[in-house]
Design a protein around this motif. Structure first.
Motif, PDB file in Angstrom:
ATOM      1  N   LEU A 233      31.673  29.253  25.425  1.00  0.00           N
ATOM      2  CA  LEU A 233      32.123  28.191  24.486  1.00  0.00           C
ATOM      3  C   LEU A 233      30.984  27.444  24.054  1.00  0.00           C
ATOM      4  CD1 LEU A 233      35.069  26.659  26.851  1.00  0.00           C
ATOM      5  CD2 LEU A 233      35.391  27.658  24.746  1.00  0.00           C
ATOM      6  N   GLU A 234      29.836  27.474  24.969  1.00  0.00           N
ATOM      7  CA  GLU A 234      28.706  26.697  24.419  1.00  0.00           C
ATOM      8  C   GLU A 234      28.115  27.325  23.363  1.00  0.00           C
ATOM      9  OE1 GLU A 234      26.328  25.908  27.994  1.00  0.00           O
ATOM     10  OE2 GLU A 234      27.736  24.042  28.675  1.00  0.00           O
TER      11      GLU A 234
ATOM     12  N   GLU B 294      29.437  28.579  20.998  1.00  0.00           N
ATOM     13  CA  GLU B 294      30.158  28.235  19.668  1.00  0.00           C
ATOM     14  C   GLU B 294      30.044  26.350  19.370  1.00  0.00           C
ATOM     15  OE1 GLU B 294      32.045  29.978  17.678  1.00  0.00           O
ATOM     16  OE2 GLU B 294      31.790  31.932  18.669  1.00  0.00           O
TER      17      GLU B 294
ATOM     18  N   ILE C 236      30.587  24.235  21.777  1.00  0.00           N
ATOM     19  CA  ILE C 236      31.544  23.333  22.395  1.00  0.00           C
ATOM     20  C   ILE C 236      30.795  22.953  23.848  1.00  0.00           C
ATOM     21  CG2 ILE C 236      33.741  23.115  23.412  1.00  0.00           C
ATOM     22  CD1 ILE C 236      34.521  24.985  21.222  1.00  0.00           C
TER      23      ILE C 236
ATOM     24  N   ALA D  36      31.004  22.374  27.584  1.00  0.00           N
ATOM     25  CA  ALA D  36      31.916  22.510  28.790  1.00  0.00           C
ATOM     26  C   ALA D  36      31.202  22.535  30.077  1.00  0.00           C
ATOM     27  CB  ALA D  36      32.317  24.166  28.771  1.00  0.00           C
TER      28      ALA D  36
ATOM     29  N   VAL E  86      36.769  20.791  29.016  1.00  0.00           N
ATOM     30  CA  VAL E  86      35.930  20.397  27.516  1.00  0.00           C
ATOM     31  C   VAL E  86      36.395  18.825  27.023  1.00  0.00           C
ATOM     32  CG1 VAL E  86      35.974  22.671  27.049  1.00  0.00           C
ATOM     33  CG2 VAL E  86      37.687  21.446  26.097  1.00  0.00           C
ATOM     34  N   ASP E  87      35.678  18.403  25.955  1.00  0.00           N
ATOM     35  CA  ASP E  87      36.212  17.193  25.506  1.00  0.00           C
ATOM     36  C   ASP E  87      37.523  17.338  24.970  1.00  0.00           C
ATOM     37  OD1 ASP E  87      36.000  15.452  22.741  1.00  0.00           O
ATOM     38  OD2 ASP E  87      35.346  14.499  24.530  1.00  0.00           O
TER      39      ASP E  87
ATOM     40  N   ASP F 187      37.729  18.878  21.425  1.00  0.00           N
ATOM     41  CA  ASP F 187      37.353  20.274  21.370  1.00  0.00           C
ATOM     42  C   ASP F 187      38.438  21.113  22.070  1.00  0.00           C
ATOM     43  OD1 ASP F 187      35.002  19.585  19.946  1.00  0.00           O
ATOM     44  OD2 ASP F 187      34.070  19.567  21.978  1.00  0.00           O
TER      45      ASP F 187
ATOM     46  N   VAL G 294      40.233  24.139  19.786  1.00  0.00           N
ATOM     47  CA  VAL G 294      39.378  25.066  19.414  1.00  0.00           C
ATOM     48  C   VAL G 294      38.959  26.018  20.578  1.00  0.00           C
ATOM     49  CG1 VAL G 294      36.893  25.376  18.323  1.00  0.00           C
ATOM     50  CG2 VAL G 294      38.655  23.732  17.285  1.00  0.00           C
ATOM     51  N   ALA G 295      38.645  25.153  21.658  1.00  0.00           N
ATOM     52  CA  ALA G 295      38.479  26.040  22.829  1.00  0.00           C
ATOM     53  C   ALA G 295      39.462  27.073  23.124  1.00  0.00           C
ATOM     54  CB  ALA G 295      38.112  25.352  23.948  1.00  0.00           C
TER      55      ALA G 295
END
Length: 68
Positions: free
Chosen positions: A21-22, A24, A26, A28, A51-52, A55, A58-59
């Motif tokens: 994720l990071e 991309e 995002i 996490a 995650v937020d 996000d 998308v995640a």
């Protein structure tokens, strides 16, 4: 900003998911990653990847694409 759970994973897999994720962009984090490490049961307790809320969709798409 509010954190939401994107999934629960085994301890090692959770940190792989966070790295994915990071990569991309995002942010996490892992919750419960060190739970019960003292008594040796850390591999039995799932780690929550958060995650937020902005996000989340998308995640889930990223993780869904990786799973399929």
């Amino acid at each position: 900003m509010s954190l939401v759970e994107v999934g629960r994973f085994g301890r090692n897999e959770a940190y792989i998911v966070i790295g994915r994720l990071e990569s991309e962009g995002i942010m996490a984090i892992a919750l419960d990653g060190n739970a019960s490490i003292a008594d040796g049961s850390q591999y039995l307790i799932p780690v929550r990847v958060m995650v937020d809320d902005e996000d989340f969709e998308v995640a889930r798409e990223i993780l869904g694409a990786d799973a399929g």
